[in-house]
Design a protein around this motif. Structure first.
Motif, mmCIF file in Angstrom:
data_model
loop_
_atom_site.group_PDB
_atom_site.id
_atom_site.type_symbol
_atom_site.label_atom_id
_atom_site.label_comp_id
_atom_site.label_asym_id
_atom_site.label_seq_id
_atom_site.Cartn_x
_atom_site.Cartn_y
_atom_site.Cartn_z
ATOM 1 N N SER A 87 -18.362 7.566 -6.519
ATOM 2 C CA SER A 87 -19.193 6.366 -6.416
ATOM 3 C C SER A 87 -20.123 6.433 -5.203
ATOM 4 C CB SER A 87 -18.299 5.131 -6.298
ATOM 5 O OG SER A 87 -17.528 5.169 -5.111
ATOM 6 N N HIS B 146 -9.549 -0.534 -5.386
ATOM 7 C CA HIS B 146 -10.058 -0.773 -6.738
ATOM 8 C C HIS B 146 -9.514 -2.089 -7.287
ATOM 9 C CE1 HIS B 146 -10.606 3.466 -5.991
ATOM 10 N NE2 HIS B 146 -11.368 3.588 -7.062
ATOM 11 N N THR C 276 -16.106 7.807 -12.594
ATOM 12 C CA THR C 276 -16.650 8.821 -11.674
ATOM 13 C C THR C 276 -15.793 10.074 -11.675
ATOM 14 O OG1 THR C 276 -15.470 7.797 -9.816
ATOM 15 C CG2 THR C 276 -17.761 7.108 -10.192
HETATM 16 O O1 TXA Z 1 -15.729 7.305 -7.215
HETATM 17 C C1 TXA Z 1 -14.979 7.120 -6.258
HETATM 18 O O2 TXA Z 1 -15.333 6.462 -5.264
HETATM 19 C C2 TXA Z 1 -13.578 7.735 -6.324
HETATM 20 C C3 TXA Z 1 -12.820 7.043 -7.462
HETATM 21 C C4 TXA Z 1 -11.392 7.454 -7.535
HETATM 22 O O3 TXA Z 1 -12.924 5.650 -7.329
HETATM 23 N N1 TXA Z 1 -12.910 7.592 -5.075
HETATM 24 C C5 TXA Z 1 -13.248 8.311 -3.976
HETATM 25 O O4 TXA Z 1 -12.452 8.081 -2.871
HETATM 26 O O5 TXA Z 1 -14.161 9.090 -3.962
HETATM 27 P P1 TXA Z 1 -12.441 9.052 -1.608
HETATM 28 O O6 TXA Z 1 -11.329 8.565 -0.767
HETATM 29 O O7 TXA Z 1 -12.396 10.449 -2.049
HETATM 30 O O8 TXA Z 1 -13.768 8.707 -0.849
HETATM 31 C C6 TXA Z 1 -13.916 7.472 -0.185
HETATM 32 C C7 TXA Z 1 -15.121 7.507 0.722
HETATM 33 C C8 TXA Z 1 -14.826 8.319 1.965
HETATM 34 O O9 TXA Z 1 -16.000 9.026 2.326
HETATM 35 C C9 TXA Z 1 -14.501 7.235 3.003
HETATM 36 O O10 TXA Z 1 -14.744 7.643 4.321
HETATM 37 C C10 TXA Z 1 -15.428 6.110 2.557
HETATM 38 O O11 TXA Z 1 -15.425 6.174 1.162
HETATM 39 N N2 TXA Z 1 -14.918 4.796 2.978
HETATM 40 C C11 TXA Z 1 -13.826 4.159 2.538
HETATM 41 N N3 TXA Z 1 -13.648 2.989 3.177
HETATM 42 C C12 TXA Z 1 -14.675 2.880 4.055
HETATM 43 C C13 TXA Z 1 -15.056 1.911 5.035
HETATM 44 N N4 TXA Z 1 -14.342 0.811 5.232
HETATM 45 N N5 TXA Z 1 -16.176 2.134 5.764
HETATM 46 C C14 TXA Z 1 -16.916 3.256 5.559
HETATM 47 N N6 TXA Z 1 -16.596 4.217 4.657
HETATM 48 C C15 TXA Z 1 -15.498 4.037 3.926
#
Ligand code: TXA
Ligand code: MG
Length: 349
Positions: free
Chosen positions: A183, A68, A36
């Protein structure tokens, strides 16, 4: 340290990735490619290591991180036994750009990873180098996108270096990422409901095909509501420095509007930019015109969007107009990101 995977032979690849994996195991923060965008990884069990991710990104502490894994067997340690629906989605989409929010198992992950929620988002990236690094590290790796908070996500190692040089321990450089948008994040309710918290690389249509009986509840590209279910949805994301407007309507009307607006801005001496599909690219005379590829193949637009937004910043562009696209397939994720980049300034002409 920058490890350039593309230039390494098979044997050396393992050696260099081992070095990166050892850094991760020792509490370091290392950026790595996925299918991604580039992620900024740290051992998800270590609060000191995960704390360094938040510090490097300037990320608000109430926004949880995705964990991951390289192997389904790592899941037991992180999450309570997944539902049948969750298993079906993992069978069908892992490795791949689908993050599944699951009930977290207490006591393993750093509380910083979940930001105090009772759930954890987990995914298995579909990327050879990422999977090799995760397997060598042998631990769950928390990784948000490897950009400073509020910047477009990085689709090249150069973008990571631009944002985070000096703040992290290394970057595994394996060239451009594939999808180019993050993602899809889903939350499941019972055995039938899939709630899309963030549209992304796995489309709504393909989720529906995988689970024909499922009710799919999709987040729209509208401004987020008061209490977003996914904490990350409330922050202004992906914002270029220039003011971006997303323009939708009949193609001729869109072209006319953007030409008028850009012409007027140029007359005022402002640096202008347009993000347009190949079909109409030649009709614009802005200072910076970026192609999103053909309208009939929105995957190319997804792949290019973030680099184009960074290009606008590098060019000092003050006013940007982007052509909207149909919210079908990957178009839903594309419109979601463009609407955010526009701070939800969407005009219909
Ligand atoms: O493609 C991707 O998902 C990339 C690559 C590096 O894997 N990662 C990514 O992470 O986009 P980040 O931190 O930029 O976005 C994570 C999203 C955020 O909107 C966060 O609020 C949501 O996922 N998220 C994470 N854990 C969550 C949870 N337990 N419940 C609801 N939303 C969650
Ligand atoms: Mg991000």
């Amino acid at each position: 340290t920058i490890w350039r995977v593309g230039r390494l032979e098979g044997g050396r690849l393992a050696t260099e990735l081992r070095e990166a994996a050892e850094l991760l195991r020792g509490g370091g923060v290392v950026a790595f490619p996925t299918e991604t965008v580039y992620g900024l990884g740290a051992d998800a069990r270590s609060t000191a290591a995960v704390g360094r991710i938040f510090a490097a990104k300037g990320r608000p502490a109430d926004n949880p991180l995705i964990v991951h894994i390289a192997d389904r067997r790592q899941l037991d340690e992180l999450a309570l036994s997944p539902s049948e629906l969750a298993e079906t989605l993992m069978d069908r989409f892992w490795p791949g750009p689908l993050t599944i929010v699951l009930p977290v198992r207490e006591g393993v992950l750093s509380p910083l990873v979940t930001a105090g929620l009772a759930t954890v988002g987990v995914r298995m990236p579909d990327h050879r180098t990422a999977l090799a690094l995760l397997a060598l590290a042998g631990c769950p790796v928390a990784a948000p996108s490897a950009n400073r908070s509020g910047k477009p996500s990085p689709t090249l190692a150069e973008h990571v270096i631009e944002d985070l040089d000096g703040l992290i321990d290394g970057v595994v450089d394996d060239g451009a990422t594939g999808v180019g948008l993050e993602s899809t994040v889903v939350e499941l309710a019972g055995e039938r409901t899939i709630r899309i918290l963030r549209p992304g690389g796995v489309t709504r249509e393909s989720l529906q095909l995988a689970v024909p009986g499922a009710v799919i509840d999709a987040a729209s590209s509208e401004a987020p509501e008061e209490a977003p279910r996914s904490p990350g949805m409330k922050y202004a994301h992906y914002a270029p420095e220039g003011e971006l407007e997303l323009v939708q309507g009949r193609p001729e009307a869109v072209v006319r509007y953007i030409r008028e607006q850009a012409g007027a801005a140029q007359a005022r001496g402002e640096a202008t930019g347009v993000l347009a599909f190949e079909e109409r690219l030649g009709l614009y005379a802005a200072d910076h015109v970026y192609s999103l590829g053909s309208e009939s193949e929105l995957e190319a637009a997804a792949h290019r969007l973030y680099a184009a937004l960074r290009g606008m910043d590098a060019g000092g562009v003050q006013r940007i107009w982007a052509e909207a696209c149909p919210e079908r397939g990957i178009g839903a994720a594309l419109m979601n990101r463009m609407a955010k980049a526009a701070g939800h300034r969407i005009v219909t002409v």
